[in-house]
Structures are given as structure tokens and as C-alpha cells.
Design an enzyme around this catalytic site. Structure first.
Site, PDB file in Angstrom:
ATOM      1  N   CYS A 286      10.773  11.438   8.715  1.00  0.00           N
ATOM      2  CA  CYS A 286      11.482  12.679   9.040  1.00  0.00           C
ATOM      3  C   CYS A 286      12.633  12.292   9.959  1.00  0.00           C
ATOM      4  O   CYS A 286      12.454  11.481  10.860  1.00  0.00           O
ATOM      5  CB  CYS A 286      10.540  13.655   9.743  1.00  0.00           C
ATOM      6  SG  CYS A 286      11.383  15.023  10.584  1.00  0.00           S
TER       7      CYS A 286
ATOM      8  N   ASP B  89       9.647  -4.263  14.177  1.00  0.00           N
ATOM      9  CA  ASP B  89       8.774  -3.131  13.874  1.00  0.00           C
ATOM     10  C   ASP B  89       7.286  -3.432  14.020  1.00  0.00           C
ATOM     11  O   ASP B  89       6.577  -2.730  14.724  1.00  0.00           O
ATOM     12  CB  ASP B  89       9.070  -2.593  12.460  1.00  0.00           C
ATOM     13  CG  ASP B  89       8.491  -1.200  12.231  1.00  0.00           C
ATOM     14  OD1 ASP B  89       8.201  -0.510  13.221  1.00  0.00           O
ATOM     15  OD2 ASP B  89       8.338  -0.809  11.059  1.00  0.00           O
TER      16      ASP B  89
HETATM   17  C1  B12 Z   1       4.363   3.677  16.511  1.00  0.00           C
HETATM   18  C2  B12 Z   1       5.754   3.903  15.945  1.00  0.00           C
HETATM   19  C3  B12 Z   1       6.020   5.146  15.390  1.00  0.00           C
HETATM   20  C4  B12 Z   1       5.046   6.322  15.495  1.00  0.00           C
HETATM   21  C5  B12 Z   1       5.115   6.895  16.930  1.00  0.00           C
HETATM   22  C6  B12 Z   1       6.556   7.211  17.362  1.00  0.00           C
HETATM   23  C7  B12 Z   1       6.852   6.903  18.801  1.00  0.00           C
HETATM   24  N1  B12 Z   1       7.773   7.667  19.368  1.00  0.00           N
HETATM   25  O1  B12 Z   1       6.293   6.002  19.406  1.00  0.00           O
HETATM   26  C8  B12 Z   1       5.576   7.288  14.382  1.00  0.00           C
HETATM   27  C9  B12 Z   1       4.837   7.041  13.069  1.00  0.00           C
HETATM   28  C10 B12 Z   1       5.485   8.784  14.691  1.00  0.00           C
HETATM   29  C11 B12 Z   1       7.008   6.788  14.234  1.00  0.00           C
HETATM   30  C12 B12 Z   1       8.011   7.563  13.710  1.00  0.00           C
HETATM   31  C13 B12 Z   1       9.319   7.144  13.582  1.00  0.00           C
HETATM   32  N2  B12 Z   1       9.797   5.904  13.771  1.00  0.00           N
HETATM   33 CO1  B12 Z   1       8.741   4.486  14.536  1.00  0.00          CO
HETATM   34  N3  B12 Z   1       7.915   3.072  15.385  1.00  0.00           N
HETATM   35  C14 B12 Z   1       6.744   2.875  15.962  1.00  0.00           C
HETATM   36  C15 B12 Z   1       6.605   1.465  16.553  1.00  0.00           C
HETATM   37  C16 B12 Z   1       5.779   0.635  15.550  1.00  0.00           C
HETATM   38  C17 B12 Z   1       5.978   1.384  17.963  1.00  0.00           C
HETATM   39  C18 B12 Z   1       6.570   2.401  18.960  1.00  0.00           C
HETATM   40  C19 B12 Z   1       5.654   2.511  20.171  1.00  0.00           C
HETATM   41  O2  B12 Z   1       5.336   1.533  20.820  1.00  0.00           O
HETATM   42  N4  B12 Z   1       5.172   3.720  20.450  1.00  0.00           N
HETATM   43  C20 B12 Z   1       4.242   3.955  21.508  1.00  0.00           C
HETATM   44  C21 B12 Z   1       4.714   5.111  22.385  1.00  0.00           C
HETATM   45  C22 B12 Z   1       3.722   5.337  23.538  1.00  0.00           C
HETATM   46  O3  B12 Z   1       5.908   4.724  23.001  1.00  0.00           O
HETATM   47  P1  B12 Z   1       7.347   5.376  22.764  1.00  0.00           P
HETATM   48  O4  B12 Z   1       7.324   6.727  22.183  1.00  0.00           O
HETATM   49  O5  B12 Z   1       8.116   4.292  22.096  1.00  0.00           O
HETATM   50  O6  B12 Z   1       7.979   5.702  24.204  1.00  0.00           O
HETATM   51  C23 B12 Z   1       7.435   5.353  25.409  1.00  0.00           C
HETATM   52  C24 B12 Z   1       7.971   4.059  25.876  1.00  0.00           C
HETATM   53  O7  B12 Z   1       9.391   4.035  25.655  1.00  0.00           O
HETATM   54  C25 B12 Z   1       7.578   4.137  27.317  1.00  0.00           C
HETATM   55  N5  B12 Z   1       8.494   3.404  28.142  1.00  0.00           N
HETATM   56  C26 B12 Z   1       9.648   3.810  28.700  1.00  0.00           C
HETATM   57  N6  B12 Z   1      10.157   2.827  29.443  1.00  0.00           N
HETATM   58  C27 B12 Z   1       9.298   1.770  29.349  1.00  0.00           C
HETATM   59  C28 B12 Z   1       9.338   0.499  29.891  1.00  0.00           C
HETATM   60  C29 B12 Z   1       8.296  -0.414  29.567  1.00  0.00           C
HETATM   61  C30 B12 Z   1       8.326  -1.801  30.129  1.00  0.00           C
HETATM   62  C31 B12 Z   1       7.226  -0.023  28.729  1.00  0.00           C
HETATM   63  C32 B12 Z   1       6.118  -0.980  28.361  1.00  0.00           C
HETATM   64  C33 B12 Z   1       7.219   1.265  28.206  1.00  0.00           C
HETATM   65  C34 B12 Z   1       8.244   2.131  28.538  1.00  0.00           C
HETATM   66  O8  B12 Z   1       7.545   5.519  27.690  1.00  0.00           O
HETATM   67  C35 B12 Z   1       7.841   6.286  26.543  1.00  0.00           C
HETATM   68  C36 B12 Z   1       7.151   7.623  26.590  1.00  0.00           C
HETATM   69  O9  B12 Z   1       5.728   7.509  26.552  1.00  0.00           O
HETATM   70  C37 B12 Z   1       8.114   1.013  16.623  1.00  0.00           C
HETATM   71  C38 B12 Z   1       8.328  -0.491  16.386  1.00  0.00           C
HETATM   72  C39 B12 Z   1       7.965  -1.314  17.612  1.00  0.00           C
HETATM   73  N7  B12 Z   1       7.193  -2.340  17.409  1.00  0.00           N
HETATM   74  O10 B12 Z   1       8.408  -1.008  18.731  1.00  0.00           O
HETATM   75  C40 B12 Z   1       8.783   1.850  15.513  1.00  0.00           C
HETATM   76  C41 B12 Z   1      10.207   2.418  15.743  1.00  0.00           C
HETATM   77  C42 B12 Z   1      10.251   3.005  17.122  1.00  0.00           C
HETATM   78  N8  B12 Z   1      10.312   3.478  14.767  1.00  0.00           N
HETATM   79  C43 B12 Z   1      11.498   3.607  14.311  1.00  0.00           C
HETATM   80  C44 B12 Z   1      11.887   4.667  13.449  1.00  0.00           C
HETATM   81  C45 B12 Z   1      13.239   4.508  12.749  1.00  0.00           C
HETATM   82  C46 B12 Z   1      11.065   5.787  13.275  1.00  0.00           C
HETATM   83  C47 B12 Z   1      11.409   7.089  12.510  1.00  0.00           C
HETATM   84  C48 B12 Z   1      12.850   7.573  12.652  1.00  0.00           C
HETATM   85  C49 B12 Z   1      11.059   6.861  11.013  1.00  0.00           C
HETATM   86  C50 B12 Z   1      11.394   8.069  10.124  1.00  0.00           C
HETATM   87  N9  B12 Z   1      12.562   8.077   9.481  1.00  0.00           N
HETATM   88  O11 B12 Z   1      10.625   8.959  10.044  1.00  0.00           O
HETATM   89  C51 B12 Z   1      10.416   8.094  13.151  1.00  0.00           C
HETATM   90  C52 B12 Z   1      11.020   8.763  14.421  1.00  0.00           C
HETATM   91  C53 B12 Z   1      10.078   9.673  15.151  1.00  0.00           C
HETATM   92  C54 B12 Z   1      10.473   9.815  16.619  1.00  0.00           C
HETATM   93  N10 B12 Z   1      11.135  10.909  16.974  1.00  0.00           N
HETATM   94  O12 B12 Z   1      10.187   8.904  17.408  1.00  0.00           O
HETATM   95  C55 B12 Z   1      12.458   2.554  14.833  1.00  0.00           C
HETATM   96  C56 B12 Z   1      13.414   3.183  15.879  1.00  0.00           C
HETATM   97  C57 B12 Z   1      14.834   2.623  15.811  1.00  0.00           C
HETATM   98  C58 B12 Z   1      15.614   3.157  16.999  1.00  0.00           C
HETATM   99  N11 B12 Z   1      16.906   3.396  16.797  1.00  0.00           N
HETATM  100  O13 B12 Z   1      15.087   3.340  18.063  1.00  0.00           O
HETATM  101  C59 B12 Z   1      11.448   1.473  15.440  1.00  0.00           C
HETATM  102  C60 B12 Z   1      11.950   0.764  16.689  1.00  0.00           C
HETATM  103  C61 B12 Z   1      11.180   0.449  14.301  1.00  0.00           C
HETATM  104  C62 B12 Z   1      12.359  -0.517  14.130  1.00  0.00           C
HETATM  105  N12 B12 Z   1      12.225  -1.765  14.575  1.00  0.00           N
HETATM  106  O14 B12 Z   1      13.384  -0.177  13.602  1.00  0.00           O
HETATM  107  N13 B12 Z   1       7.168   5.548  14.719  1.00  0.00           N
HETATM  108  S1  SF4 Z   2      12.018  16.077  14.211  1.00  0.00           S
HETATM  109 FE1  SF4 Z   2       9.961  16.118  15.103  1.00  0.00          FE
HETATM  110  S2  SF4 Z   2       8.628  15.772  13.348  1.00  0.00           S
HETATM  111 FE2  SF4 Z   2      10.677  15.052  12.736  1.00  0.00          FE
HETATM  112  S3  SF4 Z   2      10.734  12.850  13.320  1.00  0.00           S
HETATM  113 FE3  SF4 Z   2      11.580  14.009  15.031  1.00  0.00          FE
HETATM  114  S4  SF4 Z   2       9.791  14.269  16.392  1.00  0.00           S
HETATM  115 FE4  SF4 Z   2       8.958  13.770  14.369  1.00  0.00          FE
END
Ligand code: B12
Ligand code: SF4
Ligand code: SF4
Length: 190
Positions: free
Chosen positions: A135, A27
Site C-alpha cells: 500500500c 530489506d
Molecule cells: C518490517 C517491515 C515492514 C512491516 C512493518 C513496517 C514498519 N514501519 O516497520 C510492514 C509489512 C508493515 C512494512 C510495510 C512497508 N514497507 Co517495509 N520493511 C520492514 C523491514 C523488513 C523492517 C523495518 C523494521 O525494523 N520495523 C520495526 C519497527 C519497530 O521499526 P520502524 O517502524 O522502522 O520505526 C522505528 C525505528 O525507526 C525506531 N527508531 C528510531 N530511531 C532509532 C534509532 C535506533 C538506533 C533504533 C535501533 C531504532 C530507532 O523507532 C521507530 C518507531 O518505533 C524493513 C527492512 C529493514 N531490514 O529495515 C522494510 C522497509 C522499511 N520497508 C520498506 C517499504 C518500501 C515498505 C512499504 C512502502 C511497502 C509497500 N509498498 O507496501 C510499506 C510501508 C508501510 C509504512 N508506512 O511503513 C522499505 C522503506 C524504504 C524507505 N524509503 O524507507 C524498507 C527499508 C525495505 C527496503 N530496504 O527498501 N514493512
Molecule cells: S497508508 Fe496506512 S495502511 Fe497504507 S502503507 Fe501507509 S500506514 Fe500502511
């Protein structure tokens, strides 16, 4: 809890020979957990942007051990969302702006976990739906969770009794020393 397990694995790996290095993250590390989980064949990044495993759905914690050893890689997982769009339709704040992309500024999880502002943005407030920490709506509606999610049998991952369905009054008076619902990852939000 997850960090403890990763530490055991990393320590075991380092003990297998001289010069073997291992680092672990879950994480909070400077590494994208989901991307590497997909590449490691654990599951695929679903349209709600979380990793879904065929065996367990998306209710899984992700962590990784980095090492200087050359290991035979698994094959990256293929994507299995198909034409489904339930998560996009169910998100109350339209935070999933397009498949696989979540806008954190619109996500209830961001506003209830990370946002430290005194008040939440006006477009978010009417849609909180009772969520106080995170959420799960987009994952609750996912057919992979509805069909394959399993309750964990890992003792340390069981919810603390005091964290199950607390009242708002209890939450409002929670002490700084209380056990956090996030402590399964070994992480306590500051
Ligand atoms: C920042 C973060 C958040 C943020 C932003 C969410 C997000 N989607 O990124 C917030 C606070 C909103 C959040 C919420 C949640 N999170 Co969070 N979060 C993180 C964190 C710390 C980093 C994720 C990240 O890098 N985001 C940056 C954005 C730009 O990237 P992305 O959305 O992941 O997707 C992009 C990449 O996949 C990219 N991509 C695709 N292919 C490739 C290939 C390469 C090489 C690269 C570089 C990129 C890439 O393109 C995508 C689109 O832009 C990770 C832990 C970690 N260190 O990875 C946990 C993590 C993703 N979270 C987690 C969880 C459980 C949640 C929640 C469910 C918590 C909750 N109960 O509310 C919610 C879910 C919301 C949702 N629908 O995503 C878990 C997910 C477990 C799983 N089964 O995947 C993680 C992995 C933590 C963990 N180790 O368990 N989270
Ligand atoms: S339902 Fe929407 S607001 Fe709730 S965790 Fe998923 S993306 Fe975020
Ligand atoms: S609800 Fe449907 S589109 Fe969303 S992640 Fe699950 S399978 Fe994929």
C-alpha cells in the site's frame, strides 16, 4: 537487483586490500535499513516511518554494506516533516498510530504482503481500496514525493510489463514461477 549492485560494491571493497571484510544487506538482513540510512545522511525517517530523501522523496530502496574498515562518517540527516500530518490523515486504517510509529497489524501493506491467514481481519477489509500487494497511500500524499519523486533511469528497476496494472483474474491465475514485483530488491516473498 539491488542485491546484485551491493554485491559488486562489497566484492570491490574486499579486493582493495588484505583483511578487508564486507557484508551486504537489503530489506531482509538483521539490520534496520531506515535507521542507518538516516544516520548515514541519506534522508530522514518521516512520520509515515519511511526514509525521505531531499532529492528523490521516499520512493527509494535502501541497502547497506557493513565493513571492518574505519570510514569517515557522514552527518545524520535532520528531520523535515515540520507540522505536516498528511500521511497520518490519509491512512485508511489509522495504522500510523502516532507520528513515526506504524502499527503493522493495522497496515494494509502487512496484510497484503506478510499475512498468510485465510481471511483478513474484519477492520481491514473495507479499507483495502484495491491494493493487492503493499500500500502506498501514505507515501502518495507526501509533499516530498509529490514535488521531488523522479522516475528511475536504472534499467533493472523498470517495472516488468506483465506487472503493470494486472487484472484480478490475471493475478488469481499467476504461476509460482512468475516474476515478482518485489524482485527489484532481489527478494521474493515466500
Ligand atoms: C518490517 C517491515 C515492514 C512491516 C512493518 C513496517 C514498519 N514501519 O516497520 C510492514 C509489512 C508493515 C512494512 C510495510 C512497508 N514497507 Co517495509 N520493511 C520492514 C523491514 C523488513 C523492517 C523495518 C523494521 O525494523 N520495523 C520495526 C519497527 C519497530 O521499526 P520502524 O517502524 O522502522 O520505526 C522505528 C525505528 O525507526 C525506531 N527508531 C528510531 N530511531 C532509532 C534509532 C535506533 C538506533 C533504533 C535501533 C531504532 C530507532 O523507532 C521507530 C518507531 O518505533 C524493513 C527492512 C529493514 N531490514 O529495515 C522494510 C522497509 C522499511 N520497508 C520498506 C517499504 C518500501 C515498505 C512499504 C512502502 C511497502 C509497500 N509498498 O507496501 C510499506 C510501508 C508501510 C509504512 N508506512 O511503513 C522499505 C522503506 C524504504 C524507505 N524509503 O524507507 C524498507 C527499508 C525495505 C527496503 N530496504 O527498501 N514493512
Ligand atoms: S497508508 Fe496506512 S495502511 Fe497504507 S502503507 Fe501507509 S500506514 Fe500502511
Ligand atoms: S506526509 Fe508530511 S508528515 Fe507524512 S512523511 Fe510526508 S512530510 Fe512527513
Amino acid at each position: 537487483m539491488l542485491n546484485k549492485k551491493l554485491k559488486l560494491l562489497a566484492t570491490w571493497l574486499e579486493a582493495q586490500g588484505e583483511g578487508i571484510l564486507a557484508r551486504y544487506y537489503a530489506d531482509t538482513g538483521p539490520i534496520q535499513d531506515k535507521v542507518w540510512a538516516e544516520r548515514a545522511g541519506i534522508g530522514w525517517i518521516g512520520k509515515h516511518s519511511n526514509v525521505i530523501s531531499r532529492e528523490y522523496g521516499s520512493w527509494i530502496f535502501l541497502g547497506e554494506v557493513l565493513t571492518n574498515q574505519a570510514l569517515e562518517p557522514d552527518r545524520p540527516h535532520t528531520e523535515h516533516c515540520g507540522s505536516c500530518s498528511r500521511c497520518l490523515e490519509a491512512c485508511p486504517t489509522q495504522a500510523i498510530v502516532k507520528p513515526f510509529v506504524v502499527d503493522a497489524n493495522r497496515c494494509i501493506a502487512y496484510h497484503t504482503i506478510e499475512n498468510r491467514a485465510e481471511t483478513l481481519p474484519e477492520p481491514i477489509v473495507p479499507h483495502l481500496q484495491g491494493w493487492v500487494a503493499g500500500c502506498d497511500i501514505c507515501q502518495d500524499v507526501c509533499p516530498w514525493n509529490q514535488r521531488f519523486a523522479q522516475a528511475t533511469d536504472v534499467e533493472e528497476f523498470q517495472p516488468y510489463p506483465e506487472n503493470v496494472a494486472p487484472t484480478l483474474r490475471e493475478l488469481a491465475t499467476i504461476s509460482a514461477g512468475a516474476r515478482s514485483p518485489f524482485s527489484c530488491l532481489g527478494v521474493t516473498p515466500d
